[in-house]
Design an enzyme around this catalytic site. Structure first.
Site, PDB file in Angstrom:
ATOM      1  N   HIS A  67     -17.366  20.467 -17.848  1.00 59.46           N
ATOM      2  CA  HIS A  67     -17.411  20.876 -16.443  1.00 59.46           C
ATOM      3  C   HIS A  67     -18.814  20.635 -15.865  1.00 59.46           C
ATOM      4  CE1 HIS A  67     -16.315  23.587 -13.012  1.00 59.46           C
ATOM      5  NE2 HIS A  67     -17.624  23.733 -12.996  1.00 59.46           N
ATOM      6  N   GLU A  68     -19.834  21.079 -16.601  1.00 63.71           N
ATOM      7  CA  GLU A  68     -21.202  20.929 -16.103  1.00 63.71           C
ATOM      8  C   GLU A  68     -21.621  19.454 -16.076  1.00 63.71           C
ATOM      9  OE1 GLU A  68     -22.454  23.404 -14.597  1.00 63.71           O
ATOM     10  OE2 GLU A  68     -20.941  24.775 -15.377  1.00 63.71           O
ATOM     11  N   HIS A  71     -20.578  17.898 -12.821  1.00 66.16           N
ATOM     12  CA  HIS A  71     -21.580  18.135 -11.770  1.00 66.16           C
ATOM     13  C   HIS A  71     -22.752  17.159 -11.943  1.00 66.16           C
ATOM     14  CE1 HIS A  71     -19.902  21.810 -10.063  1.00 66.16           C
ATOM     15  NE2 HIS A  71     -19.863  22.390 -11.247  1.00 66.16           N
TER      16      HIS A  71
END
Length: 157
Positions: A67-68, A71
């Site tokens: 998920h990170e 980003h």
């Protein structure tokens, strides 16, 4: 697992899943409380909450890292890196990253059950619903300045 192992795991996931290198730092941050991880826009580093690894296991940690990294890579490519952006959602789906991390078992215990407290004015009969108890000796009806009395307390399941 320490910060060095986290760094190596993050670099590996970045190469395998995204086909791009991770050139910054990944580290555990013990101050994170309500989130599994965060991507720092200024330094491009990734911080991870170690309690998710301890309480929910390695698979949850890998999901948070993916998920990170979504980003991270979208921000560096100049595309939409925020949760609401279509680019971000498409990349999450492509790499199989979760949109939200799981709930920590320690936080589930801390949840308060919501309640509603019902008060009634003794003069005009208006009914007030509040989440918290109020001091009826100190507060009066806002409509007629009459005295308030507690009628009942409703606990939500």
């Amino acid at each position: 697992m320490d910060n060095q192992e986290l760094q190596e795991l993050t670099e590996k996931i970045s190469r395998v899943q995204f086909g791009l290198p991770f050139l910054h730092k990944a580290r555990f941050n013990p101050r994170l409380r309500t989130t599994g991880g965060r991507y720092l826009l200024n330094s491009h580093d990734i911080e991870i909450n170690k309690r998710y690894l301890e309480q929910l296991g390695h698979d949850e940690l890998v999901g948070i890292i993916k998920h990170e990294l979504c980003h991270y890579h979208l921000h560096l490519l100049g595309k939409g890196y925020k949760h609401r952006d279509a680019d971000f959602r498409a990349l999450l789906k492509k790499v199989g990253a979760p949109r939200f991390c799981g709930q920590l078992p320690e936080n589930e215990v801390k949840k308060k059950s919501k309640k509603t407290v019902v008060y009634e004015c003794t003069s005009c009969g208006i009914v007030f619903k509040r989440r918290r108890n109020i001091n009826t000796a100190r507060y009066v009806c806002g409509k007629c300045r009459g005295e308030l009395r507690k009628v009942k307390e409703i606990k939500a399941q």
